[in-house]
Enzyme design. Structure first.
Site, PDB file in Angstrom:
ATOM      1  CB  ALA A  34      -0.942  -0.004   1.205  1.00 20.73           C
ATOM      2  CG  ASP A  35       3.444   2.584   3.284  1.00 23.93           C
ATOM      3  OD1 ASP A  35       2.511   3.395   3.355  1.00 23.93           O
ATOM      4  OD2 ASP A  35       4.010   2.115   4.279  1.00 23.93           O
ATOM      5  CB  ILE A  36       5.532   0.100  -2.564  1.00 27.32           C
ATOM      6  CG1 ILE A  36       6.610  -0.150  -1.509  1.00 27.32           C
ATOM      7  CG2 ILE A  36       6.137   0.060  -3.971  1.00 27.32           C
ATOM      8  CD1 ILE A  36       7.202  -1.535  -1.536  1.00 27.32           C
ATOM      9  N   GLY A  46       3.460   5.530  -3.173  1.00 27.35           N
ATOM     10  CA  GLY A  46       4.641   6.263  -3.626  1.00 27.35           C
ATOM     11  C   GLY A  46       4.713   6.362  -5.132  1.00 27.35           C
TER      12      GLY A  46
END
Length: 407
Positions: A179-181, A184
């Site tokens: 989810a973070d990647i 980003g």
């Protein structure tokens, strides 16, 4: 620096993973990225270890492997943004930057005069990207958001893992913070699009990115399976909801991924596996029928797959043009001749560790190749350089700020 984004300056007020992943990507593409960090502490991920990078004597440094993951190619400037003098420095830099990236809680930078509205008055051409768990508006906007909980709230864990009735069946997160990647990467796309608009019109804008929005967006075919039927898909382990056979099968000595994407490949697989009658059987002749009859088909394939080792299967299936592959541990990934040929491992100079490894950016340009990467910076490594060259401060002013704890 050289690269497609040479001449673009990014002021990075983000930390942990989603924001730093975006700014690292921009740095890889040639942008100058100034990472703003808290004096004496820095990005939280500097301490997220072990493991830590080793110095040339083999001792742990203060640089966690996690921090090195997402901060390649940047310059570190320590600034206390809670102090007026620190806010003045950031405003000065924002006036000379193309992009500001931040992941503070909603409204968290307004009290420092570093929110979009405030900085846009200083630099109307500024592209300002905010990353939060749930976005700048809505009933959840003030909640903190972390990757693990977003994978759960955003539905990914409901379709990841073995079914409840299977041994060990339970919802599972993905092994990296996707989810973070993904957030980003979407931030990078949004920033590049906003820069294109800025170049065409002269106006900057605010980009509002939420982890939950991104996780929902990347549900892809599983989301459409639900939206077109009204039935929420469940967990299938390694099986695919729309393609059969498309999963991991036990071999004589391990596991093998079989990824049969069309009817021709299925026929080729059956010829190799000694299942010649199956392609003519109406229950298995088409992918649609195979999906409907997976419960009887998959056990037959399993019985065939355990008769050869993984390497034996790969040899015969690749010759028959049937997509397949092993399930590699990370040591085998980085020993893979294709991964090595593509240059996916690089070693960068580091002021303390000597050389640190990094996983290369996968984009291969024909005209503006990625080059000149530098290791993730030490805390405050470039403070004097940036304050002299960009903020135009004298050595005396810099020393005064350092003595006051501002930098």
């Amino acid at each position: 620096m050289t690269g497609a984004l040479s001449g673009i300056r990014v002021l990075d007020l983000s930390r942990v993973l989603a924001g730093p992943w975006a700014s690292q990507t921009l740095a890889d593409l040639g942008a100058e990225v100034i990472k703003i960090e808290r004096p004496g502490a820095g990005d939280d991920t500097r301490g997220w270890g072990p493991p830590f990078a080793k110095d040339e004597a083999g001792n742990d440094t203060t640089e966690a492997a996690y921090y090195l993951t997402a901060n390649r190619g940047k310059k570190s400037l320590t600034v206390d943004i809670t102090k007026p003098e620190g806010q003045e420095i950031v405003c000065n830099l924002a006036a000379q930057s193309d992009v500001v990236l931040e992941n503070f809680k909603v409204g968290g930078l307004a009290k420092y005069g570093l929110d979009y509205t405030s900085l846009a008055k200083i630099n109307p051409k500024l592209v300002y990207c905010s990353i939060t768990g749930f976005g700048q508006d809505g009933p959840y906007k003030d909640r903190p958001g972390y990757d693990f909980m977003i994978q759960g709230m955003g539905g990914l864990m409901s379709i990841t893992g073995a079914p409840d009735e299977a041994p060990g069946g339970q919802p599972m997160k993905v092994g990296v913070a996707v989810a973070d990647i993904f957030t980003g990467l979407y931030a990078t796309i949004g920033i590049l699009s906003a820069l294109r608009h800025r170049d065409a019109t002269g106006e900057g804008q605010h980009i509002d990115l939420a982890l939950l929005d991104v996780q929902t967006a990347v549900l892809a075919n599983q989301a459409m399976n639900y939206l077109t039927t009204g039935v929420a898909p469940g967990r299938l382990g390694n099986a695919h909801p729309n393609i059969v056979p498309y999963e991991a099968f036990p071999s004589a000595d391990g596991y093998l991924i079989l990824a049969v994407g069309n009817d021709s490949q299925f026929k080729s697989f059956c010829e190799v596996a000694g299942l010649n009658d199956l392609p003519a059987d109406t229950r298995y002749a088409t992918n649609r029928s195979r999906v409907a009859n997976r419960e009887t088909l998959v056990p037959m394939i399993r019985r065939a797959m355990v008769t050869k080792t993984t390497d034996e299967w790969i040899a015969v299936l690749e010759k028959a043009n049937v997509p397949c592959g092993p399930i590699n541990t990370l040591d085998r990934v980085f020993d893979n001749p294709q991964v090595q040929h593509r240059g996916m491992i690089r070693y960068l100079d580091h002021p303390v560790a000597g050389k640190v490894p990094t996983v290369a950016n996968p984009i291969k340009f024909s005209k503006t190749p990625i080059s000149g990467e530098t290791a993730a910076p030490m805390l405050g490594q470039h403070s004097d350089e940036i304050l002299r060259k960009v903020a135009d401060l004298s050595d005396e002013q810099i020393e005064k700020l350092r003595s006051a704890g501002i930098i």
